[in-house]
Design an enzyme around this catalytic site. Structure first.
Site, PDB file in Angstrom:
ATOM      1  N   HIS A 116      25.208  79.813   1.429  1.00 49.77           N
ATOM      2  CA  HIS A 116      24.005  79.312   2.105  1.00 49.77           C
ATOM      3  C   HIS A 116      22.800  79.604   1.192  1.00 49.77           C
ATOM      4  CE1 HIS A 116      20.806  79.365   5.204  1.00 49.77           C
ATOM      5  NE2 HIS A 116      21.637  78.688   5.978  1.00 49.77           N
ATOM      6  N   CYS A 123      22.048  73.608   4.471  1.00 44.79           N
ATOM      7  CA  CYS A 123      21.497  74.656   3.596  1.00 44.79           C
ATOM      8  C   CYS A 123      22.493  75.099   2.533  1.00 44.79           C
ATOM      9  CB  CYS A 123      21.029  75.879   4.385  1.00 44.79           C
ATOM     10  SG  CYS A 123      19.726  75.551   5.540  1.00 44.79           S
TER      11      CYS A 123
HETATM   12  N1  PMP Z   1      24.244  82.502   5.865  1.00 40.93           N
HETATM   13  C1  PMP Z   1      25.008  81.639   6.550  1.00 40.93           C
HETATM   14  C2  PMP Z   1      26.442  81.473   6.153  1.00 40.93           C
HETATM   15  C3  PMP Z   1      24.459  80.929   7.613  1.00 40.93           C
HETATM   16  O1  PMP Z   1      25.220  80.073   8.292  1.00 40.93           O
HETATM   17  C4  PMP Z   1      23.106  81.130   7.968  1.00 40.93           C
HETATM   18  C5  PMP Z   1      22.456  80.352   9.085  1.00 40.93           C
HETATM   19  N2  PMP Z   1      22.714  78.960   9.037  1.00 40.93           N
HETATM   20  C6  PMP Z   1      22.369  82.049   7.232  1.00 40.93           C
HETATM   21  C7  PMP Z   1      22.973  82.718   6.201  1.00 40.93           C
HETATM   22  C8  PMP Z   1      20.940  82.338   7.540  1.00 40.93           C
HETATM   23  O2  PMP Z   1      20.812  82.900   8.808  1.00 40.93           O
HETATM   24  P1  PMP Z   1      19.388  83.010   9.512  1.00 40.93           P
HETATM   25  O3  PMP Z   1      18.762  81.646   9.389  1.00 40.93           O
HETATM   26  O4  PMP Z   1      19.707  83.371  10.926  1.00 40.93           O
HETATM   27  O5  PMP Z   1      18.617  84.056   8.792  1.00 40.93           O
END
Ligand code: PMP
Length: 407
Positions: free
Chosen positions: A124, A365
């Site tokens: 991500h 993302c």
């Molecule tokens: N890592 C992964 C694998 C995710 O799926 C997400 C959220 N889509 C994040 C990090 C980031 O999480 P947050 O937006 O809650 O900080």
């Protein structure tokens, strides 16, 4: 644990009982955020209606009650992820803040020019950009573990990337775009063999998989409450005590200090050193309700149920001519990403929404991952413990009809 009954589970989630565009809501965007059970929603309003007060400094009754409830969540989280000490649990805004905290404190303190940080090709953005920023600042290099076409890490290549230059390895436990569950215990063991520290992005994994930070021996582990039936705006960073103790603070302010003078400030003990300012008290308290909700069923029971949803959806999607599954790893959490040749994911998302079905479309993302797989994006159906086989059948029927009509 109680016997798992999805009809009973659905009663616990008020938001599910509504129609969208004249159709019953089918919520398949759980990898983005999960819905909240009534106990979580009630915990927030109960706090504000009965004992709202700032924590840690008050001696009055409400402040003591709020402090006790806030600290109880820390104990619950400690047990939930198998940490040895409650002071190893730092409350953050979410996974993103947890990773940034480690990059900005441990990373800044320990990286120098020529060092290397390893991430994977399925990360991500929140597990790429903070390390990129750190590497840029330090003159260090970001290395990337390649993946196969089916979306699994190439571990032989990982072994080759590791060297005495490797200072940090940061990988995702379960991919939000593909569902792939990575062999993190093995990854951690190999990193430790060259003296590197390991951060695990637990954003997707923590609601599905058993997590025992001591058993896997990770150095840092981050997750978000909102992906495990808790509120947004609160998350957890776990770090090994000796590492957290040696790290400089992240933000300066109230609560994180021990003594302040203009000449010199000393910092508070763990975990408060990393919790500057008034924290998100209500949502921290409600996070405990979310964990208790999960514990009420037990993660193995949840995982088994979600796996049956995943298997059913996979079979249905595989049988629709024109639908191609993206991410076919052997071990997966309940995420189905797919593309339909000839229909843009965005258009597909709009057409499914018209049927009351909420899926996510786009790059999730994970832009470098999409580029690696030579696709613009995917449509993603991700399942949680309140989803049903009937919902999946309805979704697959709708998808089949759309594909037949527009492809
Ligand atoms: N890592 C992964 C694998 C995710 O799926 C997400 C959220 N889509 C994040 C990090 C980031 O999480 P947050 O937006 O809650 O900080």
């Amino acid at each position: 644990t109680a016997a798992f009954d999805v009809a009973k589970v659905r009663e616990d989630f008020p938001i599910l009982h509504q129609s969208l565009n004249g159709k019953p809501l089918v919520y398949f965007d759980n990898a983005a955020t999960t819905q909240k059970p009534r106990t979580v929603i009630d915990a927030i309003s109960h706090y504000y209606q009965n004992y709202n007060a700032n924590i840690h400094r008050g001696i009055h009754t409400l402040a003591e009650k709020a402090t006790a409830e806030y600290e109880r969540t820390r104990q619950t989280v400690r047990a939930f992820i198998g940490a040895a000490h409650a002071e190893e649990i730092i409350f953050t805004r979410g996974t993103t803040e947890g990773i940034n905290l480690v990059a900005a404190t441990y990373g800044r303190q320990n990286l120098k020019a020529g060092d290397e940080v390893i991430v994977s090709h399925m990360e991500h953005h929140s597990n790429i950009v903070p390390w990129q920023m750190l590497c840029e600042e330090k003159g260090a290099t970001l290395r990337v573990i390649p993946i196969t076409d089916s979306g699994e890490l190439v571990l032989e290549e990982y072994a080759k990337l590791l060297s005495e230059k490797t200072k940090i390895v940061s990988v995702v436990f379960a991919s939000n775009s593909l569902g792939t569950i990575n062999p993190i215990a093995d990854i951690i063991r190999q990193a430790h063999a060259v003296g590197a520290k390991v951060m695990i992005d637990g954003a997707q994994a923590t609601s599905h998989l058993d997590v025992d930070v001591q058993a896997i021996d990770c150095d840092f582990y981050a997750f978000s409450s909102h992906k495990l039936y808790g509120p947004t705006g609160i998350g957890v960073l776990y770090g090994k005590k000796e590492l957290l103790e040696a790290m400089p603070p992240y933000q300066g302010g109230g609560e994180m200090i021990s003594d302040v003078s203009f000449a010199r400030t000393t910092y508070n003990d763990l975990p408060y050193k990393f919790e500057a300012g008034t924290p998100n008290i209500a949502d921290t308290i409600a996070l405990r309700a979310a964990i208790e909700y999960i514990n009420q069923w037990g993660k193995p029971v949840i995982a088994q149920y979600e796996d049956s949803l995943l298997q059913h959806a996979t079979t249905r999607l595989q049988n629709i001519d024109g639908v191609r599954l993206i991410g076919t790893a052997k071990h997966k959490v309940s995420v189905n990403s797919f593309v339909v040749d000839g229909i843009h994911p965005f258009d597909l998302g709009v057409m499914l929404d018209a049927k009351g079905i909420a899926v996510r479309t786009g790059q999730h993302c994970t832009q470098p991952l999409m580029e690696r797989l030579c696709i613009e994006g995917t449509s993603r159906a991700s399942f949680a413990l309140y989803n049903t086989i009937e919902e999946i059948d309805y979704f697959a029927d709708c998808l089949e009809a759309i594909v037949r009509k527009y492809r």
